[in-house]
Scaffold this motif. Structure first.
Motif, mmCIF file in Angstrom:
data_model
loop_
_atom_site.group_PDB
_atom_site.id
_atom_site.type_symbol
_atom_site.label_atom_id
_atom_site.label_comp_id
_atom_site.label_asym_id
_atom_site.label_seq_id
_atom_site.Cartn_x
_atom_site.Cartn_y
_atom_site.Cartn_z
ATOM 1 N N HIS A 173 17.895 56.606 17.345
ATOM 2 C CA HIS A 173 17.298 55.608 18.302
ATOM 3 C C HIS A 173 18.196 54.802 18.688
ATOM 4 C CE1 HIS A 173 14.595 52.894 20.080
ATOM 5 N NE2 HIS A 173 13.498 53.968 19.961
ATOM 6 N N ASP A 194 13.104 59.871 27.090
ATOM 7 C CA ASP A 194 14.573 60.294 26.536
ATOM 8 C C ASP A 194 14.547 60.543 24.962
ATOM 9 O OD1 ASP A 194 14.116 57.378 25.769
ATOM 10 O OD2 ASP A 194 16.227 57.326 25.084
ATOM 11 N N VAL A 199 12.050 43.141 18.927
ATOM 12 C CA VAL A 199 12.116 42.648 17.567
ATOM 13 C C VAL A 199 11.942 43.733 16.618
ATOM 14 C CG1 VAL A 199 11.304 40.953 15.911
ATOM 15 C CG2 VAL A 199 11.324 40.296 18.325
ATOM 16 N N ILE A 237 11.304 53.501 11.075
ATOM 17 C CA ILE A 237 12.076 54.177 10.137
ATOM 18 C C ILE A 237 11.578 53.649 8.705
ATOM 19 C CG2 ILE A 237 14.127 52.797 10.364
ATOM 20 C CD1 ILE A 237 15.825 55.434 10.405
ATOM 21 N N MET A 283 5.471 53.255 30.634
ATOM 22 C CA MET A 283 5.226 53.654 29.322
ATOM 23 C C MET A 283 5.970 53.149 28.086
ATOM 24 S SD MET A 283 2.949 56.958 29.807
ATOM 25 C CE MET A 283 1.731 57.256 31.376
ATOM 26 N N ILE A 301 17.902 51.498 19.360
ATOM 27 C CA ILE A 301 17.964 50.551 18.504
ATOM 28 C C ILE A 301 18.924 50.536 17.371
ATOM 29 C CG2 ILE A 301 16.655 49.101 16.684
ATOM 30 C CD1 ILE A 301 14.240 49.486 18.763
#
Ligand code: ADP
Ligand code: MG
Length: 292
Positions: A76, A236, A146, A107, A187, A78
């Protein structure tokens, strides 16, 4: 056999970095009047940066080492942001094993002490944890993503991550509207304040912005849009795969997107330039009008 006009459109699109898996996808794209976009890594660059770290016990390095140990196993955006922060601070990461991605929420894995997790407020709730500490309320106060880190029902802290719209996104959406696209919807699995901020930067109407969406919510929403028009979904992530498959035309970000998304899609966008997508839509329309 495939009409020559379609073959030449497919190769023109490919030169612009838009790969159609076949002529049928090009013909369907010509009829698309509704575009649904994922946010992170699609309308935004996905090259996020960690902006704040809250370790509730005060030990930021140990906190980031554990978070980095979990995110070492994730593809990801992040996760990549967190790994960069860990590298910048020159930290070693904790050994975390048996790691499971939870698309749309976070995760999970195990360190030497037991189960650990990182993710959004859905995951916090699922773990029976609480985010009522003032430090945690504060980090959620800015319009950024966050990520909470926890051990069982205990939240250890949180990081915020800021992502930016792609320079080409606003122009691409405007071009789609110019060529008669009726509805443009966003979305995201991210939370509402972030979704509204990014959406406002792109000129999206608040009612067309859907936040906190789990993968199956995206599928359901695409299905609802498909009841009133022809829908393209652009995404993606692993969390977008089912929505990509559900849409009349699934379009995956090819350069930094996940393999699962690419497999589920009908079209791969290899360029980082979103305007290429609007150009491909226009090309599809022109081609359809020639062969009809
Ligand atoms: P989007 O729909 O905007 O692309 P995702 O559905 O991929 O976003 O993610 C939704 C949310 O789930 C993220 O904003 C984040 O809070 C959480 N999340 C997803 N993957 C991870 C991860 N590897 N680590 C931490 N949090 C994650
Ligand atoms: Mg995404």
């Amino acid at each position: 056999s495939v009409p020559a006009a379609i073959l030449s459109a497919l190769s023109a699109a490919a030169r612009g970095g838009v790969l159609f898996k076949g002529g049928a996808a090009l013909e369907t794209l010509a009829a698309v009047d509704t575009f649904a976009f994922d946010k992170t890594g699609t309308l935004t660059t996905g090259r996020a940066a960690v902006t704040q770290v809250v370790a509730l016990d005060g030990d930021e390095d140990r906190f980031l080492s554990l978070l980095g140990g979990l995110e070492a196993h994730s593809e990801h955006h992040i996760a990549a942001a967190i790994r960069r922060e860990v590298a910048t601070r020159d930290l070693n990461i904790a050994n975390v094993v048996d790691v499971n991605a939870r698309p749309g929420v976070g995760i999970e894995g195990f360190d030497a002490l037991g189960p650990v997790w990182a993710g959004n407020s859905y995951l916090v709730e699922e773990m029976g944890a609480r985010i009522d500490r003032p430090e945690l309320q504060k980090i959620a106060g800015n319009a950024q993503t966050v990520i909470y880190l926890g051990r069982g029902a205990t939240v250890l802290g949180a990081v915020s991550v800021a992502d930016e719209t792609r320079p080409s996104s606003a122009a691409a959406l405007a071009a789609l509207r110019d060529s008669g696209v009726r509805r443009i919807v966003m979305m995201t699995g991210d939370r509402k304040p972030v979704a509204l901020r990014i959406g406002a930067e792109l000129g999206l109407k608040p009612e067309e912005i859907h936040a906190g969406m789990l993968p199956h919510d995206k599928v359901r929403e695409v299905g609802e849009l498909a009841a009133t028009g022809k829908v393209a979904f652009v995404g993606d992530g692993v969390n977008d795969a089912a929505a990509l498959a559900r849409a009349d035309v699934g379009i995956a970000m090819g350069a930094a997107g996940s393999d699962v998304a690419l497999q589920a899609a009908d079209v791969a966008l290899l360029s980082e330039d979103m305007e290429r997508l609007a150009q491909a839509h226009r090309l599809a329309r022109r081609t359809a009008s020639i062969i009809r």
